[in-house]
Design a protein around this motif. Structure first.
Motif, PDB file in Angstrom:
ATOM      1  N   ASP A  32     -27.880  35.423 -10.258  1.00 58.71           N
ATOM      2  CA  ASP A  32     -29.142  34.754  -9.955  1.00 58.71           C
ATOM      3  C   ASP A  32     -30.195  35.112 -11.008  1.00 58.71           C
ATOM      4  N   HIS A  33     -29.721  35.440 -12.205  1.00 56.76           N
ATOM      5  CA  HIS A  33     -30.590  35.809 -13.317  1.00 56.76           C
ATOM      6  C   HIS A  33     -29.901  35.391 -14.608  1.00 56.76           C
ATOM      7  N   VAL A  34     -30.600  35.524 -15.723  1.00 51.59           N
ATOM      8  CA  VAL A  34     -30.057  35.174 -17.039  1.00 51.59           C
ATOM      9  C   VAL A  34     -30.130  36.412 -17.934  1.00 51.59           C
ATOM     10  N   VAL A  35     -29.069  36.640 -18.687  1.00 56.23           N
ATOM     11  CA  VAL A  35     -29.027  37.743 -19.651  1.00 56.23           C
ATOM     12  C   VAL A  35     -28.906  37.160 -21.058  1.00 56.23           C
ATOM     13  N   VAL A  36     -29.723  37.658 -21.967  1.00 55.29           N
ATOM     14  CA  VAL A  36     -29.676  37.229 -23.368  1.00 55.29           C
ATOM     15  C   VAL A  36     -29.447  38.451 -24.240  1.00 55.29           C
ATOM     16  N   LYS A  37     -28.465  38.349 -25.144  1.00 55.27           N
ATOM     17  CA  LYS A  37     -28.195  39.439 -26.090  1.00 55.27           C
ATOM     18  C   LYS A  37     -28.598  38.998 -27.488  1.00 55.27           C
ATOM     19  N   ILE A  38     -29.364  39.832 -28.177  1.00 53.07           N
ATOM     20  CA  ILE A  38     -29.785  39.548 -29.552  1.00 53.07           C
ATOM     21  C   ILE A  38     -29.283  40.663 -30.461  1.00 53.07           C
ATOM     22  N   PRO A  39     -28.612  40.320 -31.561  1.00 57.98           N
ATOM     23  CA  PRO A  39     -28.077  41.352 -32.467  1.00 57.98           C
ATOM     24  C   PRO A  39     -29.172  42.034 -33.278  1.00 57.98           C
ATOM     25  N   LEU A  40     -28.826  43.197 -33.820  1.00 59.17           N
ATOM     26  CA  LEU A  40     -29.692  43.942 -34.736  1.00 59.17           C
ATOM     27  C   LEU A  40     -28.928  44.117 -36.053  1.00 59.17           C
ATOM     28  N   ARG A  57     -54.258  44.023 -11.170  1.00 61.68           N
ATOM     29  CA  ARG A  57     -54.515  44.384  -9.773  1.00 61.68           C
ATOM     30  C   ARG A  57     -54.929  43.180  -8.945  1.00 61.68           C
ATOM     31  N   ASN A  58     -55.454  42.165  -9.607  1.00 60.12           N
ATOM     32  CA  ASN A  58     -55.864  40.948  -8.905  1.00 60.12           C
ATOM     33  C   ASN A  58     -54.828  39.832  -9.017  1.00 60.12           C
ATOM     34  N   CYS A  59     -53.707  40.133  -9.668  1.00 60.85           N
ATOM     35  CA  CYS A  59     -52.631  39.147  -9.816  1.00 60.85           C
ATOM     36  C   CYS A  59     -51.410  39.651  -9.052  1.00 60.85           C
ATOM     37  N   ASN A  60     -50.336  38.896  -9.139  1.00 56.48           N
ATOM     38  CA  ASN A  60     -49.082  39.377  -8.555  1.00 56.48           C
ATOM     39  C   ASN A  60     -48.657  40.638  -9.288  1.00 56.48           C
ATOM     40  N   PRO A  61     -48.426  41.740  -8.573  1.00 56.78           N
ATOM     41  CA  PRO A  61     -47.973  42.964  -9.256  1.00 56.78           C
ATOM     42  C   PRO A  61     -46.536  42.812  -9.748  1.00 56.78           C
ATOM     43  N   VAL A  62     -46.177  43.666 -10.695  1.00 56.85           N
ATOM     44  CA  VAL A  62     -44.799  43.635 -11.173  1.00 56.85           C
ATOM     45  C   VAL A  62     -43.849  44.044 -10.049  1.00 56.85           C
ATOM     46  N   THR A  63     -42.739  43.328  -9.946  1.00 55.71           N
ATOM     47  CA  THR A  63     -41.686  43.689  -9.001  1.00 55.71           C
ATOM     48  C   THR A  63     -40.383  43.799  -9.776  1.00 55.71           C
ATOM     49  N   TYR A  64     -39.372  44.349  -9.128  1.00 53.80           N
ATOM     50  CA  TYR A  64     -38.085  44.544  -9.805  1.00 53.80           C
ATOM     51  C   TYR A  64     -36.968  43.930  -8.976  1.00 53.80           C
ATOM     52  N   LYS A  65     -36.062  43.243  -9.675  1.00 57.43           N
ATOM     53  CA  LYS A  65     -34.918  42.605  -9.044  1.00 57.43           C
ATOM     54  C   LYS A  65     -33.650  43.339  -9.462  1.00 57.43           C
ATOM     55  N   GLU A  66     -32.669  43.337  -8.566  1.00 58.75           N
ATOM     56  CA  GLU A  66     -31.442  44.088  -8.804  1.00 58.75           C
ATOM     57  C   GLU A  66     -30.383  43.210  -9.462  1.00 58.75           C
ATOM     58  N   VAL A  67     -29.709  43.762 -10.444  1.00 58.85           N
ATOM     59  CA  VAL A  67     -28.546  43.100 -11.050  1.00 58.85           C
ATOM     60  C   VAL A  67     -27.346  43.470 -10.193  1.00 58.85           C
ATOM     61  N   GLU A  68     -26.891  42.531  -9.383  1.00 53.38           N
ATOM     62  CA  GLU A  68     -25.728  42.827  -8.535  1.00 53.38           C
ATOM     63  C   GLU A  68     -24.852  41.582  -8.437  1.00 53.38           C
ATOM     64  N   PRO A  69     -23.552  41.760  -8.191  1.00 53.83           N
ATOM     65  CA  PRO A  69     -22.580  40.686  -8.415  1.00 53.83           C
ATOM     66  C   PRO A  69     -22.510  39.597  -7.349  1.00 53.83           C
ATOM     67  N   SER A  70     -23.233  39.741  -6.226  1.00 58.25           N
ATOM     68  CA  SER A  70     -23.108  38.715  -5.182  1.00 58.25           C
ATOM     69  C   SER A  70     -24.357  37.856  -5.063  1.00 58.25           C
ATOM     70  N   THR A  83     -23.376  40.964 -14.968  1.00 63.43           N
ATOM     71  CA  THR A  83     -23.109  40.645 -13.559  1.00 63.43           C
ATOM     72  C   THR A  83     -23.294  41.821 -12.620  1.00 63.43           C
ATOM     73  N   GLY A  84     -23.213  43.044 -13.155  1.00 61.82           N
ATOM     74  CA  GLY A  84     -23.229  44.219 -12.287  1.00 61.82           C
ATOM     75  C   GLY A  84     -21.877  44.495 -11.657  1.00 61.82           C
ATOM     76  N   TYR A  85     -20.837  43.764 -12.066  1.00 65.69           N
ATOM     77  CA  TYR A  85     -19.495  43.967 -11.510  1.00 65.69           C
ATOM     78  C   TYR A  85     -18.868  45.214 -12.135  1.00 65.69           C
ATOM     79  N   PRO A  86     -18.255  46.097 -11.333  1.00 64.23           N
ATOM     80  CA  PRO A  86     -17.663  47.344 -11.874  1.00 64.23           C
ATOM     81  C   PRO A  86     -16.334  47.084 -12.571  1.00 64.23           C
ATOM     82  N   LEU A  87     -16.387  46.358 -13.673  1.00 60.56           N
ATOM     83  CA  LEU A  87     -15.190  45.855 -14.332  1.00 60.56           C
ATOM     84  C   LEU A  87     -14.271  46.978 -14.809  1.00 60.56           C
ATOM     85  N   THR A  88     -14.825  47.992 -15.457  1.00 62.19           N
ATOM     86  CA  THR A  88     -13.984  49.073 -15.988  1.00 62.19           C
ATOM     87  C   THR A  88     -13.285  49.811 -14.858  1.00 62.19           C
ATOM     88  N   TYR A  89     -14.000  50.088 -13.795  1.00 58.73           N
ATOM     89  CA  TYR A  89     -13.430  50.783 -12.631  1.00 58.73           C
ATOM     90  C   TYR A  89     -12.270  49.965 -12.054  1.00 58.73           C
TER      91      TYR A  89
END
Length: 833
Positions: A350-358, A509-522, A312-318
């Motif tokens: 507004d995103h999905v997180v998946v955790k996979i064990p090792l 270069r001829n397609c949509n370039p990579v962009t980055y989204k922020e993990v934030e709690p709101s 979530t990006g929430y500062p839970l420990t703090y």
């Protein structure tokens, strides 16, 4: 109202082990940073040599001791703390807090237990009291009983019927659980469990194997205000340990009524226990109706508490730190990068997180590799995406150590083996699920065989369709775009089409370039600047390159056996040194439990698979002045070296550059080399459980060496003569093998990650800091020499590796450097030897 605390005793999490990675140290470090703002003096106890948290506390206030009842009492007698924080020390620390309360130590010394009142803590530690409490508040619990012999167990089974689950009563962990479907299996489970328990008691409970496992993480303040941080859903059903399950955040298959019922139940439980801080509650949710059971209540930090915060990006420990000190949610002032309203607002994703064990099966082969109620994973990685499919494929990329960004094939497994693994899953579970879909198994029959919700098979099927489209449309812009939307990185596209990655980057270069989204709690509601990013191929890029000097640090990914918990400590030290040297730091990592992903250590975080294409995309955006790469990433370093404009430093160094005359060693001299100058650091004796002297079995260290009074000076002189500074730089170890009182030269190697941490803890010099400054060209060599003033040794420092053999039911007794899971640090006075 906030409690006035002048001195607080913080209990550490101890050495890493199965079920406990770096997450407790990460939480402790964040907690230390929060507590510093209160002005309280922090006393810390932990014997984990790879603890980063302990190094942010004054050395005089750190007790390098095992976190146990007697040691804590001794510290209390000496330090007289006002309060104890046990919630970042895991179940073991909570057990100790309960013992302190039961023995009146807290009352006698006027010590406040933060987070929970002792009377409420007892309701959590004592399983029967927790069951009684849950029954009182109308929460349904599984029928269970504590039994002392086979006859009592059989009486219970006659009442509830098979299947049942048996587990030993353990003082500090509960990873051993056995599903029994008949009398023979019950007798075997009881025999093993009674041998493992220290009080000769076992718990036996009604089995709900096949139910969905849902987890909720909440926060509560002392006034009863509550928020839910996140719900988590295990893809795998009850019957596979949560630590071995693929986990999704937020929940994916619950209808709103089910979700709200579990949220309300979590709040009701937190109220009943008067919790101030965080609480992690696990549920078994029926697949056919709204019925559920409460299976576990953890009012302390766990792996998945930290996963919820990471997702979530929430500062839970703090926030939790201040809640335990008595602040309310409305009183907490968050750092300026967060909205001032965030502390008391439930996070939205507004995103999905998946955790996979090792799993450790590559390095420990003599164990049952089936996934069941006994936890076997040693680490995990996460993937983040805008869709479930994208997050799944990123997590899968991150969970494979393959340097070539391609997933292993299980196409050679025959149909009977596929069916068997669907019913009795192995570590390759998700690959088998996808292979079954390829072979035409219907989603309904797969769900029936595995007890996995049909939803996940639909998503996996979509991934297979996308991959087929990509394969069948090589080098087309449309295939690149579809591949990107489903999480396929440039490296994977290059492998699927068997072309160079530069070819894919030209198409980009001829397609949509990579962009980055922020993990934030709101979810975009407020202007948050968590600076935690994941890649996407949408139009808006939320990550902007920083001005000034920047450094990109590539993390090690998820923990595996070997020095990985030490490697995360090493990465954290690199970040901290860079930050203090004036660099803006960027970390790329996928380990949800990593200390190196705590927000105080970096200016920006990228949660991305550590693969060539992903690294190049970040480099292209950030244009770092320097990049640090771990020495074990040979493919990546070879490929990245082809880019002349990259200033790349490999730290920790690659052990493959070691030069051996023979592979036997008992003793070593450790030195630091900068250009043509050498500082002898110390002497080391090696020892193993079985007196083996092969280098690969050397996991345990003692500093200084045995017979240091008579042999150290001469051996240092001998080592210095063997070193060629044109070939060796940085932290270097000269190995010797002692035979019949004579030291024979064995070889030279870079000092291992684990021993670097050991040296930092025992010499008082931060050797990772020295290495980073050396390679940045800013090391003050004379100052370093002054820090390491030769002195007469007063005590032995000892580090012992911990192996997971017992937890995994392996027959091994001694292990190699590839099999260690953690270590403990201790000191021994020389007068006692």
């Amino acid at each position: 109202m906030a409690i006035d605390i002048k001195k607080v005793l913080l209990l550490g999490g101890g050495p890493t082990s199965i079920g406990h990675e770096n997450e407790l140290d990460a939480a402790a470090f964040e907690r230390v940073m929060a507590l510093k703002k209160t002005g309280a003096q922090i006393i810390y106890v932990d014997n984990n040599p790879f603890s980063f948290a302990s190094e942010e506390i004054q050395p005089a206030n750190v007790y390098v001791q095992e976190v146990n009842f007697q040691n804590v009492i001794n510290i209390i007698d000496k330090e007289k703390p006002d309060a104890i924080m046990a919630t970042t020390g895991g179940l073991n620390a909570m057990q100790i807090a309960w013992q302190l309360a039961e023995s009146d130590v807290l009352t006698t010394n006027n010590i406040t237990l933060l987070g929970m009142r002792p009377t409420d803590l007892k309701k959590v530690i004592d399983n029967q009291k927790l069951r009684n409490l849950l029954t009182e508040i109308n929460e349904q619990v599984i029928a269970s009983k504590i039994v002392a012999n086979d006859e009592e167990a059989m009486d219970f089974v006659r009442d509830v019927g098979f299947p049942v689950i048996v587990k030993p009563i353990s003082p500090s962990h509960d990873t051993s659980r056995f599903i029994c479907n008949n009398t023979d299996e019950l007798e075997d489970a009881l025999e093993v469990s009674f041998k493992r328990t220290y009080i000769k008691r076992c718990s036996i409970e009604q089995s709900i194997v096949g139910y969905k496992e849902i987890e909720m993480v909440g926060l509560r303040d002392s006034n009863g205000n509550k928020i839910l941080i996140s719900g988590l859903e295990d893809m795998d059903p009850i019957g596979i340990h949560s630590g071995d399950s693929i986990i999704f955040a937020p929940t994916q298959t619950l209808i709103n009524e089910e979700y709200q019922a579990l949220r309300t139940a979590t709040f009701r439980i937190m109220d009943a226990l008067n919790i101030a801080g965080t609480c992690h509650v696990q549920f078994a949710q029926s697949r056919t109706d709204s019925n559920y059971f409460v299976t576990k209540v953890s009012p302390f930090f766990t792996r998945n508490t930290l996963l919820a915060a990471k997702a979530t990006g929430y500062p839970l420990t703090y926030v939790s730190s201040f809640l335990e000190l008595g602040y309310t949610l409305t009183e907490i002032k968050l750092p300026t990068k967060y909205s001032k309203y965030l502390a008391f607002m439930e996070p939205t994703m507004d995103h999905v997180v998946v955790k996979i064990p090792l799993w450790p099966f590559r390095d420990i082969t003599d164990v049952d590799q089936h996934l069941n109620t006994l936890m076997k994973s040693v680490g995990s990685t996460i993937g983040i995406g805008r869709t479930v499919e994208e997050a799944i494929i990123k997590a899968m990329h991150s969970s494979q150590f393959s340097p070539r960004d391609i997933l292993p094939s299980v196409s050679t497994v025959d149909d009977d083996a596929v069916i068997n693994q669907l019913i009795h899953p192995l570590a390759s579970r998700i690959l088998i699920l996808m292979e079954a879909l390829r072979r035409g198994f219907s989603i309904d029959e797969l769900s029936e065989l595995t007890r996995i919700d049909r939803f996940y098979f639909y998503k996996l099927n979509q991934l297979l369709r996308a991959q087929d489209f990509v394969i069948n449309n090589p080098l087309s812009a449309q295939a690149v775009e579809i591949g990107h939307n489903y999480g396929f990185g440039d490296g994977m596209l290059a492998e699927l089409w068997q072309v160079n990655i530069s070819t894919i980057r030209r198409i980009n270069r001829n397609c949509n370039p990579v962009t980055y989204k922020e993990v934030e709690p709101s979810a975009g509601e407020f202007r948050e600047t968590t600076n935690i990013f994941y890649s996407s191929y949408e139009l808006e890029n939320e990550s902007k390159s920083d001005s000034g000097k920047t450094a990109l640090v590539i993390g090690r990914g998820g923990n595996q056996l070997g020095p990985n918990s030490a490697a995360d400590y090493y990465t954290s030290q690199i970040l901290w040194t860079l930050k203090k040297s004036g660099y803006k730091t960027i970390i790329m990592n996928t380990n949800p439990n990593a200390v190196s992903l705590t927000p105080q250590l970096s200016d920006k975080q990228y949660i991305e698979p550590i693969q060539l294409g992903n690294i190049l995309n970040i480099v292209s955006l950030e244009k770092p002045d320097v990049m640090f790469l771990p020495g074990n990433r040979h493919y990546l370093s070879n490929e990245l070296e082809k880019f002349a404009d990259l200033n790349m430093i490999v730290l920790p160094p690659d052990q493959k550059v070691a030069k051996y005359k023979n592979h036997q060693a008992t003793t070593a001299i450790d030195v630091f080399i900068d250009q043509d100058k050498i500082i002898p650091i110390t002497s080391i004796s090696f020892f193993t459980r079985s007196d083996r002297t092969e280098v690969r079995y050397i996991n345990d260290y003692q500093q200084p060496m045995e017979q240091w009074q008579t042999d150290e000076t001469e051996l240092i002189s001998k080592a210095l003569k063997l070193l060629d500074t044109s070939k060796w730089q940085g932290l270097v170890q000269v190995l010797f093998n002692k035979v019949d009182s004579h030291y024979h030269f064995s070889g030279i190697r870079p000092i291992r990650i684990t021993e670097t941490a050991f040296l930092t803890k025992t010499t008082g010099v931060n050797w990772v800091n020295a290495l980073v400054k050396k390679y940045l060209g800013i090391l003050d060599f004379n100052q370093l020499e002054k820090q390491l003033i030769p002195e007469t040794h007063q005590r032995y420092s000892i580090m012992k590796a911990h192996f997971p053999f017992r937890e995994l039911q392996s027959s091994r007794t001694d292990g190699t450097t590839r099999q260690e899971v953690g270590a403990s640090l201790s000191f021994k006075n020389m007068s006692n030897t």
